[in-house]
Design an enzyme around this catalytic site. Structure first.
Site, short mmCIF file in Angstrom:
data_model
loop_
_atom_site.label_atom_id
_atom_site.label_comp_id
_atom_site.label_asym_id
_atom_site.label_seq_id
_atom_site.Cartn_x
_atom_site.Cartn_y
_atom_site.Cartn_z
N LEU A 137 0.82 -1.22 0.00
CA LEU A 137 0.00 0.00 0.00
C LEU A 137 0.85 1.26 0.00
CD1 LEU A 137 -2.92 -1.03 2.37
CD2 LEU A 137 -2.71 -1.27 -0.12
N TYR A 138 1.96 1.25 0.71
CA TYR A 138 2.87 2.39 0.69
C TYR A 138 3.37 2.64 -0.73
CZ TYR A 138 6.92 5.28 2.05
OH TYR A 138 7.84 6.29 2.18
N THR A 139 3.73 1.57 -1.42
CA THR A 139 4.28 1.70 -2.76
C THR A 139 3.26 2.23 -3.75
OG1 THR A 139 5.84 -0.09 -2.31
CG2 THR A 139 5.45 0.46 -4.62
N SER A 141 0.51 3.89 -3.11
CA SER A 141 0.07 5.24 -2.75
C SER A 141 1.09 6.28 -3.19
CB SER A 141 -0.19 5.34 -1.26
OG SER A 141 0.99 5.15 -0.49
N LYS A 142 2.36 5.97 -3.04
CA LYS A 142 3.40 6.91 -3.45
C LYS A 142 3.54 6.95 -4.98
CE LYS A 142 5.00 8.63 0.43
NZ LYS A 142 4.96 10.09 0.71
#
Length: 231
Positions: A137-139, A141-142
């Site tokens: 999710l971090y990847t 989203s960024k």
């Protein structure tokens, strides 16, 4: 004092890279506002207590800043461990709200207050190029924020507003150390040209340059600040 008289807003400015950015822009002469959950007391800067898991935080932080803004730095982010087999709809919403939705809405609000010479910098991550297991999710989203940078740079360029991304590699922060063990960090240093972890001040220096007069011809770019990390 290259930013003398400029008004800046930094999201997530209480620690790590965000705090270094707040301190650097303040030293450069800007009047800096920054968002945080707990005020760390940065001399010369104004803390805005807010929670970016609520999109209403966009209104609260811009109400505090007022009608004029020259610089926006979207730095606030969360990086929970989310392997594919544990992802839930609720966690997707939470991460995308903090890391993508709020920054995009902040860009919109900032652009309404900026004149020519306005500067927007979005802080991303090398993980969009080197995906890390468990950081789904971090990847994503960024990655979405990087694309928002590209589009916004085209839309705001005719108004003289620049929009860029800075994507740090391995930087010595609490977030990095909580996500990696000592062996992993040692291996990372070994494949980094400068043979060390980055420091928050390294990233803050790049952000300060992008928000200053010498970067007036730079927009739509993603600067990967990695110290020569091999990918």
């Amino acid at each position: 004092m290259t930013l003398d008289g400029r008004i800046a807003l930094v999201s997530g400015g209480s620690r790590g890279i965000g705090r270094a950015i707040v301190e650097r822009l303040t030293r450069e002469g800007a009047q800096v506002y920054f968002t945080c959950r707990t005020d760390p007391g940065v001399p010369g800067a104004v803390a805005i207590r807010t929670d970016h898991e609520d999109v209403g935080s966009v209104r609260s932080m811009f109400d505090a800043v007022g009608e004029r803004l020259d610089i926006l730095v979207n730095n606030a982010a969360i990086n929970p461990r989310t392997p594919l087999d544990t992802v839930t709809a609720e966690e997707i919403d939470r991460v995308l709200t903090v890391n993508t939705k709020v920054p995009v809405l902040a860009m919109r609000a900032a652009a309404e207050r900026m004149g020519r010479g306005g500067r927007i910098v979005n802080v991303s991550t090398l993980n969009t190029v080197v995906p890390a297991p468990g950081r789904l999710l971090y990847t994503i989203s960024k990655g979405a924020l990087e694309q928002a940078t590209a589009v916004a740079s085209r839309e705001l360029g005719p108004r003289g507003i620049t929009v860029n991304t800075v994507s740090p590699g391995a930087v010595n922060t609490d977030m990095l150390r909580s996500a990696n063990n000592a062996e992993t960090l040692t291996q990372t240093i070994a494949v980094t040209a400068l043979q060390r972890l980055g420091e928050p001040d390294d990233i803050a220096a790049i952000v300060a340059w992008l928000t200053g007069p010498d970067a007036a011809w730079i927009t739509g770019h993603n600067i990967r600040a990695t110290g020569g990390l091999l990918v």
